[in-house]
Design a protein around this motif. Structure first.
Motif, PDB file in Angstrom:
ATOM      1  N   CYS A 260      16.865  75.963  66.157  1.00  0.00           N
ATOM      2  CA  CYS A 260      15.690  76.325  65.353  1.00  0.00           C
ATOM      3  C   CYS A 260      14.449  76.042  66.197  1.00  0.00           C
ATOM      4  N   ARG A 262      11.572  75.463  65.216  1.00  0.00           N
ATOM      5  CA  ARG A 262      10.662  74.507  64.596  1.00  0.00           C
ATOM      6  C   ARG A 262      11.195  73.087  64.735  1.00  0.00           C
ATOM      7  N   CYS A 263      12.505  72.872  64.449  1.00  0.00           N
ATOM      8  CA  CYS A 263      13.020  71.496  64.387  1.00  0.00           C
ATOM      9  C   CYS A 263      14.101  71.210  65.439  1.00  0.00           C
ATOM     10  N   CYS A 280      17.874  77.862  58.614  1.00  0.00           N
ATOM     11  CA  CYS A 280      17.908  76.533  59.206  1.00  0.00           C
ATOM     12  C   CYS A 280      18.097  75.532  58.072  1.00  0.00           C
ATOM     13  N   CYS A 283      15.030  72.948  57.982  1.00  0.00           N
ATOM     14  CA  CYS A 283      13.687  73.408  57.605  1.00  0.00           C
ATOM     15  C   CYS A 283      13.644  74.090  56.235  1.00  0.00           C
TER      16      CYS A 283
END
Ligand SMILES: [Zn+2]
Length: 285
Positions: A260, A262-263, A280, A283
């Motif tokens: 992911c 973002r994370c 995800c 998230c």
């Protein structure tokens, strides 16, 4: 399957070419399209092209320059109003595998060509291997063009109320064309990722604040996909045969096992309503 951004891309490209062009000939090569060559289209000028849900609507003027129709009526018998005296709108839906191609040269029509509309400037070709596309012609009625984002302007509590009545996962709700027109599998996955909502959740469980997040996400995801002329993950091509570029911006769709952005967690794949779904688990709650 073309979704809202792909259909919008075609409408915009057609709108740059067709208005003012006169139809010289229509060849219907597949009776399953639901139309015939005698719809009275030749001789008409295109006025505008716009999208309604996933329909491409081509608005045409009267066939006023055809002397056989607009000339003085002969005889004293009752003359029935001919349908060709009305303004007409053609509604084209690409369904599963339909695509449009604009050709200006004399190259042969590609395989699976189902419909050819000829103009002085070129030919508009409908190609459809699986033959689910439809093309029908009706008298024009005033139908407004739709905004780029079908969730825009809806009060969140209205979305929440509608969703509460449906026993559907939120992803299936977004893809249900009766409520939200134009969002399919790719963009439903992407919108829910951007909104941080787990696609498996019951649509009725989202709060007003969460619906606002979904709206905000769609306002980011859909216009960008239009700017990128759609997402080419398999066979999508624009009017000029070019791939779209939005596949370079996908965060979850088809990214199973990848990190992911973002994370750093791993994107997972599941099935919802029989369709592959990517998300995800960290998230999206
Ligand atoms: Zn994540």
């Amino acid at each position: 399957m073309p979704e809202l951004p792909e259909v919008e891309t075609l409408c915009r490209q057609l709108n740059e070419i067709l208005p003012g062009e006169k139809i010289l000939a229509v060849e219907v090569l597949d009776p399953r399209l639901g139309t015939t060559e005698d719809e009275g289209l030749d001789g008409r000028k295109i006025e505008r092209v716009y999208r309604q849900g996933k329909y491409i609507r081509i608005e045409m003027g009267k066939r006023s320059q055809d002397p056989g129709i607009s000339g003085p009526e002969k005889g004293r018998g009752k003359i029935k109003q001919k349908p060709s005296d009305d303004r007409l709108t053609a509604a084209l839906h690409l369904r599963m595998t339909g695509r449009l191609l604009w050709q200006t040269g004399s190259e042969p029509a590609p395989p699976y060509t189902r419909l050819v509309i000829s103009f002085a400037a070129g030919r508009l070709i409908l190609i459809d291997p699986r033959r689910f596309a439809t093309f029908c012609v009706r008298p024009s009625e005033t139908a407004p063009a739709l905004v780029e984002n079908p969730l825009e302007g809806l009060p969140p509590h209205h979305l929440k109320k509608t969703a509460e009545k449906r026993r559907l996962p939120v992803k299936s709700f977004l893809m249900d064309q009766r409520f939200v027109a134009g969002i399919g599998n790719i963009y439903a996955c992407e919108i829910l990722y951007h909104a941080g909502i787990d696609p498996r959740r019951h649509a009725g469980s989202l709060s007003d604040a969460e619906w606002r997040k979904v709206q905000k996400a769609s306002a980011a995801v859909l216009p960008r996909a239009v700017e990128c002329r759609g997402t080419t993950v398999s066979d999508w091509r624009d009017l000029f045969g070019m791939s779209g570029e939005n596949q370079n911006h996908l965060e979850v769709y088809s990214r199973e096992g990848k990190p992911c952005r973002r994370c750093g967690g791993m994107i997972q794949r599941t099935k919802i309503g029989g369709r592959g779904t990517w998300f995800c688990p960290i998230c999206q709650k």
